[in-house]
Design an enzyme around this catalytic site. Structure first.
Site, PDB file in Angstrom:
ATOM      1  N   SER A 109     -11.281 -24.441   1.960  1.00 14.00           N
ATOM      2  CA  SER A 109     -11.856 -23.400   1.109  1.00 14.00           C
ATOM      3  C   SER A 109     -10.821 -22.305   0.826  1.00 14.00           C
ATOM      4  O   SER A 109     -10.818 -21.707  -0.236  1.00 14.00           O
ATOM      5  CB  SER A 109     -13.076 -22.784   1.808  1.00 14.00           C
ATOM      6  OG  SER A 109     -12.697 -22.320   3.093  1.00 14.00           O
ATOM      7  N   GLY A 160     -18.367 -20.881   4.856  1.00 14.34           N
ATOM      8  CA  GLY A 160     -19.096 -20.945   6.126  1.00 14.34           C
ATOM      9  C   GLY A 160     -20.402 -20.194   6.182  1.00 14.34           C
ATOM     10  O   GLY A 160     -21.192 -20.378   7.103  1.00 14.34           O
ATOM     11  N   CYS A 171     -10.895 -28.425   6.643  1.00 14.86           N
ATOM     12  CA  CYS A 171     -11.943 -27.408   6.671  1.00 14.86           C
ATOM     13  C   CYS A 171     -13.076 -27.987   7.500  1.00 14.86           C
ATOM     14  O   CYS A 171     -13.718 -28.973   7.091  1.00 14.86           O
ATOM     15  CB  CYS A 171     -12.414 -27.123   5.240  1.00 14.86           C
ATOM     16  SG  CYS A 171     -13.769 -25.942   5.144  1.00 14.86           S
ATOM     17  N   THR A 218     -15.875 -26.741   8.081  1.00 13.15           N
ATOM     18  CA  THR A 218     -17.154 -26.485   7.420  1.00 13.15           C
ATOM     19  C   THR A 218     -17.439 -27.593   6.397  1.00 13.15           C
ATOM     20  O   THR A 218     -18.523 -28.184   6.391  1.00 13.15           O
ATOM     21  CB  THR A 218     -17.109 -25.107   6.731  1.00 13.15           C
ATOM     22  OG1 THR A 218     -16.689 -24.134   7.692  1.00 13.15           O
ATOM     23  CG2 THR A 218     -18.448 -24.715   6.168  1.00 13.15           C
ATOM     24  N   CYS A 228     -12.330 -23.808  13.167  1.00 18.99           N
ATOM     25  CA  CYS A 228     -12.164 -23.366  11.777  1.00 18.99           C
ATOM     26  C   CYS A 228     -10.671 -23.202  11.554  1.00 18.99           C
ATOM     27  O   CYS A 228      -9.993 -22.559  12.365  1.00 18.99           O
ATOM     28  CB  CYS A 228     -12.894 -22.046  11.546  1.00 18.99           C
ATOM     29  SG  CYS A 228     -12.512 -21.277   9.951  1.00 18.99           S
TER      30      CYS A 228
HETATM   31  N1  DGL Z   1     -11.385 -22.952   7.096  1.00 16.25           N
HETATM   32  C1  DGL Z   1     -12.749 -23.360   7.061  1.00 16.25           C
HETATM   33  C2  DGL Z   1     -13.109 -24.180   8.296  1.00 16.25           C
HETATM   34  O1  DGL Z   1     -12.251 -24.826   8.883  1.00 16.25           O
HETATM   35  C3  DGL Z   1     -13.859 -22.369   6.843  1.00 16.25           C
HETATM   36  C4  DGL Z   1     -13.661 -21.067   6.217  1.00 16.25           C
HETATM   37  C5  DGL Z   1     -14.818 -20.691   5.314  1.00 16.25           C
HETATM   38  O2  DGL Z   1     -15.831 -20.150   5.799  1.00 16.25           O
HETATM   39  O3  DGL Z   1     -14.687 -20.977   4.137  1.00 16.25           O
HETATM   40  O4  DGL Z   1     -14.253 -24.231   8.667  1.00 16.25           O
END
Ligand code: DGL
Length: 214
Positions: free
Chosen positions: A8, A40, A70, A72, A177
């Site tokens: 994201s 998220g 990601c 999420t 994350c």
């Molecule tokens: N970097 C994303 C992850 O690994 C999430 C960040 C978001 O909330 O967009 O979950």
């Protein structure tokens, strides 16, 4: 070899940097969804729709593998992506609840992740499968992705979450994350040797090798 990386936001750059170190000759294509980060705090349908739309450039470029960097998006969308694009290889990143329990002496582990990941069926299924015999602390990191995007996270946020985990006797912390990869050293410092920090970079590199027969 062409590796596509999607997140994201800036979490993907942290993962791509590590993959490029492991595969110096690879061409890395990084896509993010700056317009809609954070994912998220959104609901599953929206995360799925946004992910499908955002990865189209990577699908069009015929990547040898697409890394959904990601947690999420992986939690919510990876099964649908595999079904929808069966010819495309995907690797997803997920909180490491499978290897973590074996590394805990206290029987308490902590997962730092977004609300959508923590709520997802996939994550809760993994907890049931692999981490039934440990206690899991899930501190509120709901604003961290945005704070990290804006370079506004500071030691007080990180220290407050570390304290909650240490007070609960967690001795393993999972970075669930990819935004948090950027502040791994600060997270370690705040934990002050009381908990080890797990993140999936090595496992992702190994999976790329395996999937692409390298
Ligand atoms: N970097 C994303 C992850 O690994 C999430 C960040 C978001 O909330 O967009 O979950």
């Amino acid at each position: 070899m062409r590796i596509g990386v999607f997140d994201s936001g800036i979490g993907g750059q942290a993962v791509a940097r590590d993959l490029q170190k492991a595969f110096p000759a690879a061409e890395m294509l990084i896509v993010d969804d700056h317009e809609h980060v954070p994912y998220g705090t959104r609901d599953s349908e929206e995360i799925l729709e946004l992910t499908v739309a955002a990865i189209q450039p990577l699908l069009n470029k015929k990547c040898d593998v697409i890394v959904i960097a990601c947690n999420t998006a992986t939690s919510v969308a990876i099964e649908t992506l595999r079904k929808t694009y069966p010819a495309q290889k995907f690797i997803g990143l997920e909180p490491m609840v499978k290897p973590a329990p074996a590394q805990s002496k206290s029987g308490v582990i902590a997962v730092y992740a977004t609300p959508a990941t923590l709520k997802s069926e996939r994550y809760n299924h993994a907890k049931q499968l692999y981490a039934k015999n440990v206690k899991i602390v899930e501190p509120d990191c709901s604003d961290w992705a945005t704070l990290i995007e804006d370079n506004k996270i500071d030691r007080s946020h990180i220290a407050a979450v570390a304290k909650q985990c240490i007070d609960a006797s967690a001795d393993v912390v999972i970075l669930g994350c990819t935004h948090y990869h950027w502040i791994k050293e600060e997270i370690k410092q705040a934990l002050n040797g009381k908990a080890i920090v797990l993140e999936p970079t090595d496992a992702i590199v190994a999976r790329v090798r395996e999937l692409l027969h390298l």
